[in-house]
Design an enzyme around this catalytic site. Structure first.
Site, mmCIF file in Angstrom:
data_model
loop_
_atom_site.group_PDB
_atom_site.id
_atom_site.type_symbol
_atom_site.label_atom_id
_atom_site.label_comp_id
_atom_site.label_asym_id
_atom_site.label_seq_id
_atom_site.Cartn_x
_atom_site.Cartn_y
_atom_site.Cartn_z
ATOM 1 N N ASP A 36 12.626 7.247 -22.649
ATOM 2 C CA ASP A 36 11.387 6.599 -23.069
ATOM 3 C C ASP A 36 10.579 6.067 -21.899
ATOM 4 O OD1 ASP A 36 11.411 6.850 -25.749
ATOM 5 O OD2 ASP A 36 12.477 4.973 -26.142
ATOM 6 N N LYS A 58 6.401 7.271 -25.082
ATOM 7 C CA LYS A 58 5.275 7.127 -25.999
ATOM 8 C C LYS A 58 4.375 6.019 -25.485
ATOM 9 C CE LYS A 58 8.358 6.817 -29.154
ATOM 10 N NZ LYS A 58 9.022 6.438 -30.386
ATOM 11 N N MET A 171 6.698 -6.208 -29.542
ATOM 12 C CA MET A 171 5.564 -5.341 -29.896
ATOM 13 C C MET A 171 4.442 -6.153 -30.544
ATOM 14 S SD MET A 171 7.532 -1.988 -31.365
ATOM 15 C CE MET A 171 8.551 -2.841 -32.552
HETATM 16 N N1 SAH Z 1 15.082 -1.775 -28.227
HETATM 17 C C1 SAH Z 1 14.270 -2.618 -27.371
HETATM 18 C C2 SAH Z 1 12.954 -2.992 -28.015
HETATM 19 C C3 SAH Z 1 12.071 -1.784 -28.284
HETATM 20 S S1 SAH Z 1 10.537 -2.187 -28.994
HETATM 21 C C4 SAH Z 1 15.102 -3.846 -26.956
HETATM 22 O O1 SAH Z 1 16.169 -4.074 -27.494
HETATM 23 O O2 SAH Z 1 14.675 -4.562 -26.036
HETATM 24 C C5 SAH Z 1 9.493 -2.318 -27.570
HETATM 25 C C6 SAH Z 1 9.133 -3.774 -27.310
HETATM 26 O O3 SAH Z 1 10.217 -4.420 -26.666
HETATM 27 C C7 SAH Z 1 7.980 -3.979 -26.391
HETATM 28 O O4 SAH Z 1 6.740 -3.878 -27.058
HETATM 29 C C8 SAH Z 1 8.225 -5.383 -25.898
HETATM 30 O O5 SAH Z 1 7.832 -6.333 -26.851
HETATM 31 C C9 SAH Z 1 9.730 -5.432 -25.823
HETATM 32 N N2 SAH Z 1 10.247 -5.153 -24.481
HETATM 33 C C10 SAH Z 1 11.140 -4.217 -24.118
HETATM 34 N N3 SAH Z 1 11.462 -4.315 -22.817
HETATM 35 C C11 SAH Z 1 10.750 -5.365 -22.349
HETATM 36 C C12 SAH Z 1 10.665 -6.002 -21.071
HETATM 37 N N4 SAH Z 1 11.357 -5.576 -20.021
HETATM 38 N N5 SAH Z 1 9.853 -7.067 -20.947
HETATM 39 C C13 SAH Z 1 9.142 -7.526 -22.000
HETATM 40 N N6 SAH Z 1 9.191 -6.959 -23.209
HETATM 41 C C14 SAH Z 1 9.984 -5.903 -23.392
#
Ligand code: SAH
Length: 463
Positions: A36, A58, A171
């Site tokens: 991703d 995406k 998100m």
């Molecule tokens: N599975 C992922 C989340 C996926 S949804 C998890 O467990 O972290 C994608 C969202 O995750 C982004 O829009 C943001 O809100 C958050 N996100 C993921 N990595 C991030 C990071 N390093 N810093 C801030 N937000 C993050």
């Protein structure tokens, strides 16, 4: 046909060292990796040279590869008997549609597994000194999506607003004003502390804090956007006490993935983020080792040459005892150290007078006009560097070799970016080569890790 398998693999919040051990092994074993946009590309360095790497990243409002298509890829490759890794940000089952991918696999009877990852929803807060729970401030936490399927159900705002625990929205950046408004309308105190953390655990990590009423304004003022975590609750206040940024925080470096990663460890322990550039593989070539007894001196150009020499010796039924009594000369002190690790103490280091008949062990370019064993050549670097060099502060070159490998992995656009990138060269002889390769800003330091780390600190740290 062997049975394929799909691994839904959590990559962790960003820092590549936050991957699990099992996750690393699955990457090493993979035939195909679908990854991703939020996943750090340096994790792909764990994959084998044969693995097929597919970016299904995406972008918001721009689905590069549609979810249905991703599911189809997973099924198709697994049915071909391949070991497929679906590499996903954070934990695969925290948003990001991991559950849907698993359902598609289960429906088709595909053998699959889920390997957890550290979720940004918890670790992203820790990265800025916010404990998601605390006995004095929050006895629960709630992870909520700020983004909904168009036809999906609405959140129960009244319920959410009345929770005493920490609220974390993922998100949610496009909906930030609505989220704050709904919480306040439904009874949450507008003075509740709030934070937005962008790119948590990465070099570009940024945070703003305010309260529920003013956080949107603060975010706009500092131009903070997705991907980010929205955190609401009194634990946010603890950041002031618990977040102690390290001296190289926010500094993004490129280092070679060689030499036991000691350079990497020293720099990242000070808070820098370091990505690897790939070194060209050294490919041994068979040579005939004859008449060793003619030579009284063996000159060793590199530890790799010595290793390939030893391999050939053993293949021909000999071993290191055939070197007994010979004068061993190392090209420089680094090579002498490497030899000592292999149980051989060099008698001399160049420049030295080479007494008697000398055999040189090296690769491609002899240092002397004499007997030379050309033991290996360098293969092509595996691929272009998967990075935008404008996102880096500096690159470090421990040797002329590493500089050559780096340059050979650049595409045209990256070549043009060299003039704006700082280079640290570990040794004066490399500085000239770096300038000739297109760098303008070159800092030469003594060829020692501690000296290089000090030079990086002098350049980039305020303290
Ligand atoms: N599975 C992922 C989340 C996926 S949804 C998890 O467990 O972290 C994608 C969202 O995750 C982004 O829009 C943001 O809100 C958050 N996100 C993921 N990595 C991030 C990071 N390093 N810093 C801030 N937000 C993050």
């Amino acid at each position: 046909m062997k049975n394929g398998r799909v691994t839904l693999l959590g990559a962790g919040p960003g820092d590549p060292e936050l991957l699990t051990l099992l996750g690393k092994r699955r990457l090493q074993e993979a035939d195909v990796v679908l990854y991703d946009r939020l996943v750090d590309p340096s994790l792909l360095a764990f994959t084998s040279d044969q693995a097929r790497l597919i970016n299904v990243g995406k972008y918001p409002h721009h689905h590069r590869v549609k979810q249905g298509q991703i599911n189809q890829f997973l099924v198709q490759y697994a049915k071909q008997g391949q070991r497929v890794v679906r590499l996903k940000a954070g934990d695969p089952y925290v948003f990001g549609r991991g559950g849907e991918e698993a359902q598609a696999l289960a429906k088709q009877g595909i053998n699959f597994e889920v390997i957890p990852g550290i979720t940004s929803a918890i670790a992203g807060l820790g990265a800025v000194g916010i404990p998601i729970t605390h006995r004095d401030y929050a006895s629960s936490f709630h992870v909520i999506t700020g983004h909904h399927k168009k036809d999906g159900h609405q959140l129960d705002w009244s319920n959410i607003a009345h929770q005493e625990g920490t609220l974390v929205f993922l998100m949610g950046m496009a909906e930030l004003p609505t989220i704050c408004q709904q919480l306040i309308t439904n009874g949450k105190d507008p003075a509740t502390p709030a934070a937005v953390v962008q790119w948590a655990t990465q070099w570009r990590q940024r945070m703003v804090t305010a309260d529920l009423k003013t956080i949107t304004e603060a975010v706009n003022q500092h131009h903070i956007g997705a991907p980010a975590l929205i955190v609401i609750g009194p634990v946010v206040k603890l950041s002031a006490e618990l977040w102690i940024p390290r001296p190289l925080a926010g500094i993004h470096l490129l280092v070679p993935n060689s030499r036991g990663h000691r350079l990497y460890n020293a720099l990242t322990d000070l808070g820098a983020t370091a990505d690897f550039y790939v070194r060209a593989p050294k490919v041994g070539q068979p040579v005939e080792i004859k008449h060793l007894d003619h030579y009284s001196t063996i000159l060793v150009d590199s530890s790799a040459a010595f290793d390939f020499f030893t391999q050939q010796l053993v293949k021909s039924g000999d071993d290191l005892r055939t070197l007994a009594g010979k004068n061993i000369v190392a090209k420089n002190s680094v090579v002498a150290r490497m030899l000592a690790k292999r149980g051989v103490i060099a008698n001399q280091v160049l420049p030295a007078k080479l007494p008697g008949a000398t055999l040189e062990l090296g690769s491609e370019h002899p240092l002397f006009n004499g007997a030379f064993l050309d033991l290996y050549h360098k293969g092509p670097v595996r691929s272009h560097l998967p990075f935008n060099l404008a996102e880096f502060n500096a690159v470090v070159f421990p040797s002329n070799d590493s500089l050559a490998d780096f340059i050979s992995a650049l595409d045209e656009q990256q070549q043009d970016q060299l003039q704006d990138l700082c280079a640290f060269t570990m040794g004066d002889s490399i500085k000239q080569a770096a300038l000739e390769a297109g760098f303008h800003d070159v800092i030469s330091c003594p060829p020692k890790i501690a000296a290089t780390v000090s030079a990086v600190k002098r350049r980039f740290s305020d303290d």
